[in-house]
Motif scaffolding. Structure first.
Motif, PDB file in Angstrom:
ATOM      1  N   MET A 387       0.731  -1.205   0.049  1.00 48.77           N
ATOM      2  CA  MET A 387       0.012  -0.072  -0.035  1.00 48.77           C
ATOM      3  C   MET A 387       0.862   1.245  -0.155  1.00 48.77           C
ATOM      4  SD  MET A 387      -2.699  -1.299   2.492  1.00 48.77           S
ATOM      5  CE  MET A 387      -1.871  -2.510   3.493  1.00 48.77           C
ATOM      6  N   ARG A 388       0.246   2.385  -0.410  1.00 48.46           N
ATOM      7  CA  ARG A 388       1.070   3.657  -0.398  1.00 48.46           C
ATOM      8  C   ARG A 388       1.698   3.990   0.889  1.00 48.46           C
ATOM      9  NH1 ARG A 388      -4.956   6.158  -1.633  1.00 48.46           N
ATOM     10  NH2 ARG A 388      -5.585   6.348   0.644  1.00 48.46           N
ATOM     11  N   ILE A 389       2.729   4.416   0.743  1.00 43.41           N
ATOM     12  CA  ILE A 389       3.536   5.208   1.862  1.00 43.41           C
ATOM     13  C   ILE A 389       4.230   6.202   1.425  1.00 43.41           C
ATOM     14  CG2 ILE A 389       5.627   4.479   3.342  1.00 43.41           C
ATOM     15  CD1 ILE A 389       5.209   1.456   2.932  1.00 43.41           C
ATOM     16  N   LEU A 390       3.799   7.272   2.059  1.00 41.00           N
ATOM     17  CA  LEU A 390       4.468   8.707   1.767  1.00 41.00           C
ATOM     18  C   LEU A 390       5.961   8.894   2.609  1.00 41.00           C
ATOM     19  CD1 LEU A 390       1.093  10.873   1.672  1.00 41.00           C
ATOM     20  CD2 LEU A 390       2.361   9.850  -0.450  1.00 41.00           C
ATOM     21  N   PRO A 391       6.579   9.621   1.887  1.00 39.84           N
ATOM     22  CA  PRO A 391       6.499  10.387   0.767  1.00 39.84           C
ATOM     23  C   PRO A 391       7.028   9.616  -0.438  1.00 39.84           C
ATOM     24  CG  PRO A 391       8.627  11.137   1.891  1.00 39.84           C
ATOM     25  CD  PRO A 391       7.840  10.001   2.786  1.00 39.84           C
ATOM     26  N   GLN A 392       7.840   8.308  -0.104  1.00 40.67           N
ATOM     27  CA  GLN A 392       8.389   7.581  -1.036  1.00 40.67           C
ATOM     28  C   GLN A 392       7.530   6.914  -2.154  1.00 40.67           C
ATOM     29  OE1 GLN A 392       9.043   7.286   2.259  1.00 40.67           O
ATOM     30  NE2 GLN A 392      11.369   6.419   2.857  1.00 40.67           N
ATOM     31  N   THR A 407      -5.681 -14.812  -4.121  1.00 38.92           N
ATOM     32  CA  THR A 407      -5.436 -15.697  -2.956  1.00 38.92           C
ATOM     33  C   THR A 407      -6.843 -15.417  -2.101  1.00 38.92           C
ATOM     34  OG1 THR A 407      -4.171 -13.674  -1.994  1.00 38.92           O
ATOM     35  CG2 THR A 407      -2.928 -15.361  -2.967  1.00 38.92           C
ATOM     36  N   GLY A 408      -8.100 -14.849  -2.399  1.00 40.26           N
ATOM     37  CA  GLY A 408      -8.928 -14.931  -1.678  1.00 40.26           C
ATOM     38  C   GLY A 408      -9.068 -14.045  -0.432  1.00 40.26           C
ATOM     39  N   VAL A 409      -8.113 -12.918  -0.770  1.00 38.98           N
ATOM     40  CA  VAL A 409      -8.150 -12.040   0.564  1.00 38.98           C
ATOM     41  C   VAL A 409      -9.346 -10.999   0.382  1.00 38.98           C
ATOM     42  CG1 VAL A 409      -6.699 -10.068   1.806  1.00 38.98           C
ATOM     43  CG2 VAL A 409      -5.872 -12.057   0.918  1.00 38.98           C
ATOM     44  N   LYS A 410     -10.053 -10.769   1.448  1.00 48.64           N
ATOM     45  CA  LYS A 410     -11.036  -9.777   1.414  1.00 48.64           C
ATOM     46  C   LYS A 410     -10.834  -8.457   2.600  1.00 48.64           C
ATOM     47  CE  LYS A 410     -14.514 -13.198   0.224  1.00 48.64           C
ATOM     48  NZ  LYS A 410     -15.750 -13.952   0.899  1.00 48.64           N
ATOM     49  N   TRP A 411      -9.765  -8.727   3.538  1.00 46.39           N
ATOM     50  CA  TRP A 411      -9.590  -7.893   4.433  1.00 46.39           C
ATOM     51  C   TRP A 411      -8.160  -7.694   4.561  1.00 46.39           C
ATOM     52  CZ3 TRP A 411     -14.158  -5.823   5.345  1.00 46.39           C
ATOM     53  CH2 TRP A 411     -15.322  -6.540   5.354  1.00 46.39           C
ATOM     54  N   LEU A 412      -7.773  -6.305   4.316  1.00 45.36           N
ATOM     55  CA  LEU A 412      -6.255  -6.128   4.211  1.00 45.36           C
ATOM     56  C   LEU A 412      -6.179  -4.872   5.316  1.00 45.36           C
ATOM     57  CD1 LEU A 412      -3.617  -6.600   2.555  1.00 45.36           C
ATOM     58  CD2 LEU A 412      -4.495  -4.878   1.061  1.00 45.36           C
ATOM     59  N   GLY A 413      -5.111  -5.491   6.333  1.00 47.97           N
ATOM     60  CA  GLY A 413      -4.926  -4.428   7.260  1.00 47.97           C
ATOM     61  C   GLY A 413      -3.854  -3.427   6.764  1.00 47.97           C
ATOM     62  N   SER A 414      -4.402  -1.988   7.427  1.00 54.07           N
ATOM     63  CA  SER A 414      -3.355  -0.806   7.020  1.00 54.07           C
ATOM     64  C   SER A 414      -3.213   0.107   8.249  1.00 54.07           C
ATOM     65  CB  SER A 414      -4.493  -0.052   5.909  1.00 54.07           C
ATOM     66  OG  SER A 414      -5.441   0.511   6.416  1.00 54.07           O
ATOM     67  N   ASP A 415      -2.273   0.754   8.076  1.00 52.31           N
ATOM     68  CA  ASP A 415      -1.650   1.716   9.100  1.00 52.31           C
ATOM     69  C   ASP A 415      -2.649   2.910   9.349  1.00 52.31           C
ATOM     70  OD1 ASP A 415      -0.406   3.379  10.877  1.00 52.31           O
ATOM     71  OD2 ASP A 415       1.562   2.447  10.434  1.00 52.31           O
ATOM     72  N   HIS A 416      -3.330   3.047  10.327  1.00 49.91           N
ATOM     73  CA  HIS A 416      -4.295   4.161  10.477  1.00 49.91           C
ATOM     74  C   HIS A 416      -3.549   5.574  10.416  1.00 49.91           C
ATOM     75  CE1 HIS A 416      -6.729   7.205  12.670  1.00 49.91           C
ATOM     76  NE2 HIS A 416      -7.781   6.436  12.080  1.00 49.91           N
ATOM     77  N   SER A 417      -2.207   5.745  10.738  1.00 51.75           N
ATOM     78  CA  SER A 417      -1.699   6.920  10.906  1.00 51.75           C
ATOM     79  C   SER A 417      -1.282   7.410   9.448  1.00 51.75           C
ATOM     80  CB  SER A 417      -0.288   6.708  11.721  1.00 51.75           C
ATOM     81  OG  SER A 417       0.739   5.821  10.960  1.00 51.75           O
ATOM     82  N   ARG A 418      -1.405   6.484   8.494  1.00 52.50           N
ATOM     83  CA  ARG A 418      -0.930   7.068   7.199  1.00 52.50           C
ATOM     84  C   ARG A 418      -2.112   6.356   6.205  1.00 52.50           C
ATOM     85  NH1 ARG A 418       3.787   3.016   6.949  1.00 52.50           N
ATOM     86  NH2 ARG A 418       3.067   1.096   5.852  1.00 52.50           N
ATOM     87  N   SER A 432      -8.020  -0.414   8.898  1.00 55.70           N
ATOM     88  CA  SER A 432      -6.844   0.754   9.326  1.00 55.70           C
ATOM     89  C   SER A 432      -6.855   0.145  11.027  1.00 55.70           C
ATOM     90  CB  SER A 432      -7.180   2.190   9.191  1.00 55.70           C
ATOM     91  OG  SER A 432      -7.986   2.421  10.240  1.00 55.70           O
ATOM     92  N   ARG A 433      -5.384   0.033  11.158  1.00 56.00           N
ATOM     93  CA  ARG A 433      -5.120  -0.464  12.647  1.00 56.00           C
ATOM     94  C   ARG A 433      -4.355   0.709  13.426  1.00 56.00           C
ATOM     95  NH1 ARG A 433      -1.973  -5.483  12.754  1.00 56.00           N
ATOM     96  NH2 ARG A 433      -0.368  -4.312  11.304  1.00 56.00           N
ATOM     97  N   TYR A 434      -4.657   1.091  14.577  1.00 57.61           N
ATOM     98  CA  TYR A 434      -4.006   2.209  15.194  1.00 57.61           C
ATOM     99  C   TYR A 434      -2.524   1.637  15.932  1.00 57.61           C
ATOM    100  CZ  TYR A 434      -8.532   4.873  15.576  1.00 57.61           C
ATOM    101  OH  TYR A 434      -9.492   5.495  15.307  1.00 57.61           O
TER     102      TYR A 434
END
Length: 632
Positions: A387-392, A407-418, A432-434
């Motif tokens: 997933m996108r990571i700023l700024p790079q 691969t059948g993925v329906k739920w993808l954890g992300s970082d809430h801070s970004r 999103s995860r805190y």
């Protein structure tokens, strides 16, 4: 609901709470030129020859915010005629609302108020609370709350619901109460607050319950889940001498031993869970087990043996096999790293779809071989990469979406801070995860405090100066002493986590396996958070601790419901003790009703699930109306 706002923080806090719970409302902004005038025709009409009240309850800035007396007259007549309740979001006590003048006027920082202090806990709107309502006092130099505790007039039809003393103690006065004079019912609030304050977060749902008599569209829970990342893997350790992490950002040749859980830590985690009625989510990387076995003289990884033995006591989520970075191909010859580009075209070079799929499927194969009860629809990539990571890396790896689809993925954890919002990546929705400020690279209090000081103190105080360079997002602090974890970090992180819980927010929090070993520094924080919560909330409102897929589904429902409300495709009304709700087929509708509510008729099945002294559920619309018989 009708919210009549003057822009004050108290009225906006209640409006915010209605939004958080998914309670539909209309807004009238008093300062707006050309705003609707509050008249009988604005408030009610006739449908099929039957009178209809358009609003179930009304929120005002105070008991009379109108410059034109005719508007208050129209509103009061409407409330009397239809039995509509009114919330006075903040006012000065007076005989107009059944109160004597206040016996104290001033700051209320640090007091502990009492909800249901009059013995009405079983039936009162705050029955989900144990009773104590502590008011925040986060900064001794700043006035954070102000109020006017007062006593009811003798003989007035007034019911105190929340009472509190002035700072320093003494007699308690009304902070929230119900006034039933003049043929109307008003919720009178005599203290100021905003939506971010803990005292409001504790009382907010009760305000909604009071104004709606417990019958409304909307759904409220107290969610808290903890994802433990990197299980089976070792994590790098912070260097207290180099103020860096070897393998990450050290440039002076510093080395530190890696941090990896030990078999005894698994037993400790299991025991802690049993003692605290809580379940960890283990985000696992199977390669860590294979590597450890290869490095063992006996070819056996004892940590894996114990984790597999206790596998049924934890929830398991795919964190990829080897925690590889799955975004662009990183150029690590520079700091900070940058994305490698094709020298001929200048295009970003991406990790291929085949690598991403291999990382996902190899970890699922490991889970299958070891009997780990994994949900194959869940995935958290290493470092949330891909997933996108700023700024790079401002864009997602275009190979991520087809890989999760394959691969059948329906739920993808992300970082809430970004990446705070839920969004689609191929067929998957992000969750999103805190991040908690218990760092991935520490296992002991001294390491945590040292790194915290490095990040949050000025250069003059021996820190990195990050806080000086980023004043909009980071505040410099006085360097913490050796006991700063217990006296500063734990209380602060407890308060932050509790604010998420009080916000009807299903997003999980995440930490790392390094925090469960050696000094086991995660436990003091979790003990503080859970004990704090359970000291405030009654047993009828337990923490809802769910896995990533359930977190994601709740976020999806909340977003779809908000969109449907905005589009005006849902409706509901109460008539003769029966609730009728209409919604498009396929939409999940949040519904809250009193105990004793039945589906269809008074002898039908009980609706929903019990929580906080009410019943509530997400009703899945099938295109036909839902009818509920509410108790008299």
């Amino acid at each position: 609901m009708l919210v009549v706002s003057d822009g004050s923080g108290t009225t906006e806090a209640i409006a915010s709470r209605l939004t958080v719970e998914g309670v539909p409302y209309d807004r009238v902004n008093l300062p707006d030129v050309g705003r609707p005038v509050i008249t009988a025709g604005f408030l009610a009409d006739t449908v099929g020859g039957v009178e209809r009240a358009k609003y179930q309850a009304v929120v005002l800035p105070n008991d009379n915010p109108f410059t034109d007396p005719a508007e208050l007259t129209a509103l009061a007549d409407y409330e009397r005629h239809f039995g509509i309740r009114q919330v006075d979001s903040y006012l000065y006590p007076s005989v107009n609302v059944g109160l004597n003048p206040p016996f104290y006027a001033g700051q209320l920082d640090g007091i502990t108020a009492a909800a249901n202090a009059t013995g009405t806990a079983a039936a009162g709107p705050f029955r989900y609370l144990r009773g104590p309502v502590p008011f925040e006092d986060n900064d001794k130099t700043v006035a954070e709350s102000y109020g006017f505790p007062a006593q009811p007039l003798t003989g007035a039809p007034f019911i105190p619901l929340v009472t509190g003393p002035p700072p320093g103690g003494g007699a308690s006065g009304v902070l929230i109460g119900q006034y039933d004079g003049d043929g109307r019912s008003q919720l009178v609030i005599t203290f100021s607050y905003n939506s971010a304050q803990q005292q409001f977060g504790l009382l907010a749902h009760g305000i909604v319950t009071w104004m709606t008599r417990g019958v409304h569209l909307g759904h409220d829970r107290q969610y808290f889940s903890v994802n433990v990342d990197d299980v089976f893997l070792p994590d790098a350790r912070w260097s207290v001498t180099g103020n860096c992490t070897p393998g990450e950002d050290c440039t002076g040749g510093q080395t530190t031993p890696d941090i990896r859980m030990k078999p005894v830590d698994v037993i400790e985690a299991y025991t802690w869970q049993q003692n605290h009625n809580f379940t960890f989510d283990f985000m696992f990387n199977g390669f860590g087990s294979v590597e450890a076995a290869q490095q063992s003289l006996l070819g056996i990884d004892l940590l894996t043996t114990v984790l597999v033995t206790f596998r049924g006591n934890f929830r398991w989520t795919n964190h990829t096999y080897a925690h590889e970075f799955l975004g662009c191909v990183q150029d690590l010859t520079v700091r900070p790293w940058r994305c490698t580009t094709d020298p001929a075209t200048g295009a970003v070079v991406w990790v291929p779809q085949s690598t991403i799929q291999q990382q996902i499927s190899d970890n699922l194969a490991f889970a299958s071989a070891h009997g780990l009860p994994v949900d194959r629809t869940e995935l958290v990539t290493g470092e949330h990469s891909g997933m996108r990571i700023l700024p790079q890396q401002p864009d997602d790896n275009p190979n991520l979406a087809p890989a999760v689809a394959a691969t059948g993925v329906k739920w993808l954890g992300s970082d809430h801070s970004r990446d705070p919002g839920q969004r689609a990546i191929g067929p998957a929705l992000t969750v999103s995860r805190y991040p908690m400020n218990v760092y991935f690279n520490v296992a002991r209090v001294a390491e945590e405090v040292d790194e915290y000081n490095w990040i949050y103190t000025s250069r003059a105080n021996g820190g990195s100066g990050i806080c000086e360079d980023n004043p909009a997002t980071t505040t410099c602090i006085t360097p913490l002493s050796a006991n700063g974890y217990a006296t500063y970090i734990v209380p602060l992180e407890t308060r932050i986590a509790l604010s998420h819980i009080l916000g009807n927010d299903p997003r999980p929090h995440y930490v790392h396996q390094s925090n469960l070993t050696e000094g086991q520094i995660l436990y003091p924080l979790l003990n503080s958070m859970l004990s704090g919560y359970r000291n405030l909330f009654a047993a009828n409102a337990p923490i809802v601790c769910e896995r990533l897929s359930a977190n994601g589904e709740t976020l999806r429902r909340q977003a779809a419901w908000a969109a449907a409300v905005q589009a005006g495709t849902v409706g509901g009304y109460v008539r003769d003790g029966v609730v009728t709700i209409t919604a498009p087929a396929g939409l999940d509708v949040p519904v809250t009703v009193p105990n004793g509510t039945r589906v269809g008729t008074p002898t039908g099945a009980a609706f929903g699930n019990p929580y906080g002294g009410e019943r509530s559920a997400w009703w899945h619309g099938d295109g036909t109306p839902l009818t509920l018989a509410i108790p008299a």
